[in-house]
Design an enzyme around this catalytic site. Structure first.
Site, short mmCIF file in Angstrom:
data_model
loop_
_atom_site.label_atom_id
_atom_site.label_comp_id
_atom_site.label_asym_id
_atom_site.label_seq_id
_atom_site.Cartn_x
_atom_site.Cartn_y
_atom_site.Cartn_z
N ASN A 1 0.86 4.19 -2.86
CA ASN A 1 0.75 5.63 -2.64
C ASN A 1 1.92 6.39 -3.26
OD1 ASN A 1 -1.48 4.85 -1.14
ND2 ASN A 1 -1.17 6.43 0.38
N LYS B 1 0.84 -1.21 0.00
CA LYS B 1 0.00 0.00 0.00
C LYS B 1 0.87 1.26 0.00
CE LYS B 1 -3.67 2.60 0.14
NZ LYS B 1 -3.48 3.84 0.77
N GLU C 1 1.01 6.77 -6.66
CA GLU C 1 -0.05 7.80 -6.68
C GLU C 1 0.57 9.21 -6.66
OE1 GLU C 1 -3.24 7.08 -3.67
OE2 GLU C 1 -2.70 9.04 -2.89
C1 6PG Z 1 -5.97 5.66 -1.16
C2 6PG Z 1 -5.27 6.95 -0.82
C3 6PG Z 1 -5.43 7.24 0.64
C4 6PG Z 1 -5.19 8.67 1.01
C5 6PG Z 1 -3.74 9.04 1.03
C6 6PG Z 1 -3.47 10.50 0.78
O1 6PG Z 1 -5.28 4.78 -1.64
O2 6PG Z 1 -7.18 5.58 -0.94
O3 6PG Z 1 -3.92 6.85 -1.11
O4 6PG Z 1 -4.65 6.33 1.33
O5 6PG Z 1 -5.94 9.52 0.24
O6 6PG Z 1 -3.29 8.73 2.30
O7 6PG Z 1 -2.13 10.67 1.02
P1 6PG Z 1 -1.44 12.07 1.19
O8 6PG Z 1 -2.21 12.82 2.25
O9 6PG Z 1 -0.07 11.73 1.66
O10 6PG Z 1 -1.51 12.73 -0.13
#
Ligand code: 6PG
Length: 469
Positions: free
Chosen positions: A188, A184, A191
């Site tokens: 991210n 995970k 992401e």
């Molecule tokens: C998900 C997102 C979720 C969250 C992040 C945002 O997979 O659903 O990644 O986990 O939105 O934690 O991360 P930041 O605050 O570090 O951008």
């Protein structure tokens, strides 16, 4: 509410916990919830009217309600709250029971917790859950990892609530130990990389091509209807045309240019440095979030540093297809960096990851879901030990076809003074990988010059030291 009649417990009934609990109940699994704030338990009962849900008033009551071996999912804020919850539950659990931390926990904390609980005979899963509130309610992607013997206990529940793609649930047992939270974290990191790339494309379209928000949205919509189809491209198109509720105009124009973060991107970069795996696009995404947050420094630098000012000089008809292909290439390179990190971590931490399966469960429900994950899955199905997806023949051909456009976009951005660090880092990654030779020989010589660190030669084995002066 009869004793031992509930299939699973949910601790932490905030919006994520309640949504996932209701999702489980919708699929016929009896869920008992518990939250220190009793009003949230009440809310679960109200929202779950007519569904198999219950609410306990204490950890002991929750334990009584669950069939054994118990399975309890924890969805609370990360450390130290997870530790408090575990401490509250340990006294009411029995050997063989399973605790599942479904928050965004740091993987090293997961290892620590799993080891401490194993000593008491309690099993512990660290599970990544992606997809936000609507994912939790209607089908998230889930990445559980931990003792394999507990997987069957929760498998039917997790498989039924997960997002489904072509009849396959976006969940699987990902691996041993802290594998779930590690996967995970890297999700991210990817992401972060993709969001940075899309922000740069938006900037190039806005300041470089002088497109309106509506026109920018149309560009992203077009991408989303091609093989670039992905959740992040889709929401970016929607964001660009969202009207402001509080003032005239589009909301995006009134949002402060400072991006916040909770830390999972940083963990990915820290981990990659520790394992010696290059992930430059993700690193630069983390750095740029930090840079965006230093408003004072940015204001001061804006006054004194000279350079080109973005002006309407970019030929749209030429540039738009180039930008599309540049994003396509950088997107592949960003996933490639994350996948390579996972393959190193799997060896280092003995996770036993199956990267085809990781790609498969990321195809739906999660934030980085994208059509590209079908290709990544196929690449690892073909070659399970593939060191990096850039070596897959299909992806290598795509990168080779698009690299010229990535190069052209980076050159345009540099010329216009528009920062495109994610695209640039992706190009540097690509060119460094393919170069065949890097100027690291000079670095070896320098190290040997000032520190007698020795070097290796191209023409004979062994290590050498030269008296340079
Ligand atoms: C998900 C997102 C979720 C969250 C992040 C945002 O997979 O659903 O990644 O986990 O939105 O934690 O991360 P930041 O605050 O570090 O951008």
């Amino acid at each position: 509410m009869t004793a031992r009649s509930f299939d699973i417990g949910m601790v932490g009934l905030g919006v994520m916990g309640r949504s996932l609990a209701l999702n489980m109940a919708d699929h016929g699994h009896a869920v008992a919830g518990y939250d220190k704030d009793v009003s949230k338990g009440q809310l679960l009962l109200t929202e779950g009217t007519g569904k198999p849900v219950g609410a306990a008033q204490s950890p002991a009551e929750l334990a009584q309600l669950l069939r054994t071996p118990r399975a309890i999912m924890i969805l609370v804020a990360p450390a130290p709250v997870v530790d408090y919850v575990i401490n509250d539950f340990v006294p009411v659990l029995e050997e063989g029971d399973l605790l599942i931390d479904a928050g965004n926990s740091y993987f090293r904390d997961t290892d620590r917790r799993a080891n401490a609980l194993a000593g008491k005979g309690i099993r512990f899963f660290g599970m990544g859950v992606s997809g936000g509130e609507s994912g939790a309610r209607h089908g998230p992607s889930m990445m559980p990892g931990g003792p394999p013997e507990s997987w069957e206990r929760v498998r039917p529940i997790l498989e039924s609530v997960a997002a489904q793609v072509s009849g396959e649930p976006c969940v699987t047992y990902v691996g041993r130990g802290s594998a779930g939270h590690y996967v995970k974290t890297v999700h991210n990191g990817i992401e972060y990389g993709l969001m940075q790339l899309l922000a740069e494309c938006y900037d190039l379209l806005k300041r470089g091509c002088q497109l309106s928000n509506h026109e920018i949205a149309q560009v992203f919509q077009g991408w989303n209807e091609s093989e670039l189809n992905s959740y992040l491209v889709e929401i970016t198109a929607r964001i660009c045309t969202r009207r402001d509720d509080l003032a005239d105009g589009d909301l995006v124009d009134r949002i402060l240019d400072v991006s916040r973060q909770k830390g999972t991107g940083k963990w990915t970069s820290q981990e990659a440095l520790d394992l010696g795996v290059p992930i430059p696009t993700i690193d630069v995404a983390v750095s740029l979030r930090n840079l965006s947050g230093d408003e004072q420094l940015r204001k001061a630098a804006h006054q004194v540093l000279r350079g080109p000012t973005p002006s309407p000089g970019i030929h749209r008809a030429t540039f738009l297809p180039q930008l599309r292909n540049a994003y396509a290439a950088a997107m592949v390179l960003t996933y490639a960096q994350g996948m390579e990190l996972l393959s190193h971590a799997s060896k280092k931490y003995d996770y036993g990851l199956n990267l085809a399966e990781v790609a498969r469960i990321w195809r739906g429900g999660c934030i980085i879901r994208a059509a590209l994950l079908n290709d990544l899955r196929a690449a690892y199905q073909l070659q399970p030990a593939l060191p990096n997806p850039v070596l897959d023949p299909t992806l290598a051909a795509r990168l080779s076809a698009f690299q010229a456009d990535l190069r052209a976009v980076v050159a345009t951005a540099a010329g216009a003074g528009i920062p495109a660090p994610g695209l640039m880092a992706s190009l540097v990654y690509y060119d460094s990988l393919r170069a065949g030779w890097l100027p690291a020989n000079l670095i070896q010589a320098q190290r040997d010059y000032f520190g007698a660190h020795t070097y290796e030669r191209t023409d004979r084995p062994g290590t050498f030291h030269t008296h340079w002066e």
